[in-house]
Design a protein around this motif. Structure first.
Motif, PDB file in Angstrom:
ATOM      1  N   GLN A   1      -4.600   2.653  -1.630  1.00 45.63           N
ATOM      2  CA  GLN A   1      -5.279   2.206  -0.402  1.00 45.63           C
ATOM      3  C   GLN A   1      -5.078   3.249   0.716  1.00 45.63           C
ATOM      4  OE1 GLN A   1      -3.975  -1.900   0.574  1.00 45.63           O
ATOM      5  NE2 GLN A   1      -3.902  -2.195  -1.821  1.00 45.63           N
TER       6      GLN A   1
ATOM      7  N   ALA B   1       0.974  -1.090  -0.064  1.00 45.36           N
ATOM      8  CA  ALA B   1      -0.106   0.038  -0.062  1.00 45.36           C
ATOM      9  C   ALA B   1       0.808   1.313  -0.250  1.00 45.36           C
ATOM     10  CB  ALA B   1      -0.918  -0.031   1.148  1.00 45.36           C
TER      11      ALA B   1
ATOM     12  N   LYS C   1      -7.510   1.572   3.557  1.00 47.82           N
ATOM     13  CA  LYS C   1      -8.622   0.742   2.855  1.00 47.82           C
ATOM     14  C   LYS C   1      -8.144  -0.519   2.234  1.00 47.82           C
ATOM     15  CE  LYS C   1     -12.756   1.502  -0.017  1.00 47.82           C
ATOM     16  NZ  LYS C   1     -13.526   2.270  -0.909  1.00 47.82           N
ATOM     17  N   HIS C   2      -8.268  -1.562   3.069  1.00 46.18           N
ATOM     18  CA  HIS C   2      -7.404  -2.781   2.670  1.00 46.18           C
ATOM     19  C   HIS C   2      -8.516  -3.583   1.647  1.00 46.18           C
ATOM     20  CE1 HIS C   2      -6.149  -7.025   2.897  1.00 46.18           C
ATOM     21  NE2 HIS C   2      -5.036  -6.494   3.537  1.00 46.18           N
ATOM     22  N   PRO C   3      -7.760  -4.051   0.633  1.00 50.95           N
ATOM     23  CA  PRO C   3      -8.617  -4.593  -0.592  1.00 50.95           C
ATOM     24  C   PRO C   3      -9.752  -5.547  -0.222  1.00 50.95           C
ATOM     25  CG  PRO C   3      -6.376  -5.209  -0.887  1.00 50.95           C
ATOM     26  CD  PRO C   3      -6.398  -4.095   0.376  1.00 50.95           C
TER      27      PRO C   3
END
Ligand code: C2E
Ligand code: CA
Ligand code: CA
Ligand code: CA
Length: 273
Positions: free
Chosen positions: A38, A32, A64-66
């Motif tokens: 992210q 990230a 914002k983690h996938p």
């Protein structure tokens, strides 16, 4: 004996699982940071207690983690500190904050600096360069540091603060009151503001906590420091803090942290009402 071995096996497996998850999170965070994806910056408005106008925004990092969605900075900031990514994340937030400052004249922004960042050699120069590159006046930036950051009040930290303050950047002690020598600390370090920790605000209906808030405000006044109360969640708390002479108020009662794309509209709507 068998049960003991079993417990051990289960415990061991559990540890393995935790370790595996942590490793995965570390490499995800590296990715990230490296790709500058992210990681977002949210902004929580801070309000003047006297007239209710917006006086500043606090920039707050979001990951914002996938797969996992938003991960709290309380989780990934310590992780970033552990694995040497905190300077990069700090730089990213600083960058975003300065961009937002350039877009929104008339407002100031506070960023959070980890103790590790503050004591790293290039810090003050990085801040001043970023401000200059985006043509933003240093007076519009405030840097929040926790009491633990000021605990090892080294010559280097003093020099960093002095240099930035001389350029016009302001400093605040964050989560004030949670350290174990808050009051003596403000004697030894040059700051402009204290932010009263939200744990005290949340318990202000109890006379003990209220007394501590009164003492903190009295101390700050005597030293000529600005005071922000954070974690204001009820109308009662807001009214009481106004009465006690708090300068600025921040909390879910007025506004949650907002994504970047909502900030401009929110600020101009507030300016009109
Ligand atoms: P903080 O600096 O004390 O930031 C305030 C935190 O309180 C934010 O949590 C905010 O969402 C939350 N908050 C605001 N108003 C209320 C309220 O009325 N009630 C409650 N219960 N909470 C409220 P957030 O964004 O999860 O950040 C947590 C912590 O992570 C921050 O605490 C700060 O220490 C750290 N952090 C966030 N962004 C950064 C960053 O860019 N750099 C560094 N070094 N640390 C950061
Ligand atoms: Ca803060
Ligand atoms: Ca705080
Ligand atoms: Ca905090």
């Amino acid at each position: 004996k068998a049960a003991g071995r079993n417990t051990h096996a289960v415990f061991g497996e559990h540890m393995d699982e935790l370790l595996r998850r942590r490793r995965a999170l570390e490499s995800d965070l590296r990715f990230a940071v490296e790709t500058r994806t992210q990681l977002e910056t949210f902004y929580q408005p801070v309000f003047n207690a006297t007239d209710g106008s917006i006086c500043s925004l606090e920039a707050l990092a979001r990951w914002k983690h996938p797969k996992m969605g938003y991960i709290s900075p309380d989780q990934f900031i310590p992780l970033a500190e552990d694995i040497g990514l905190i300077n990069d994340i700090g730089a990213l937030v600083l960058d975003n904050a300065c961009r937002t400052l350039a877009d929104l004249p008339g407002i100031s922004i506070a960023i959070n600096a980890s103790p590790l960042e503050l004591s790293s050699p290039g810090y003050s120069l990085r801040v001043l360069t970023t401000l200059a590159n985006m043509n933003v006046s240093p007076e519009r930036l405030e840097i929040e540091m926790t009491e633990t950051a000021t605990a090892d009040n080294t010559i280097d930290l003093k020099r960093t603060i002095a240099m930035l303050r001389k350029a016009g950047v302001r400093f605040a002690i964050d989560d004030f009151g949670t350290g174990y020598s808050s009051f003596s600390r403000v004697q030894n370090i040059e700051v402009d503001r204290i932010k009263i920790d939200r744990s005290f605000i949340g318990e202000m209906h109890q006379s003990g906590s209220r007394a501590v808030v009164v003492a903190m405000i009295g101390m700050a006044r005597a030293k000529g420091l600005k005071i922000t109360a954070e974690g204001v969640e009820t109308i009662e708390q807001r009214a009481e803090l106004e009465r006690l002479g708090c300068d600025d108020l921040q909390g879910f009662l007025m506004s949650r942290p907002l994504p970047r794309q909502d900030v401009a509209a929110y600020v101009s709507r507030m300016a009109r009402t």
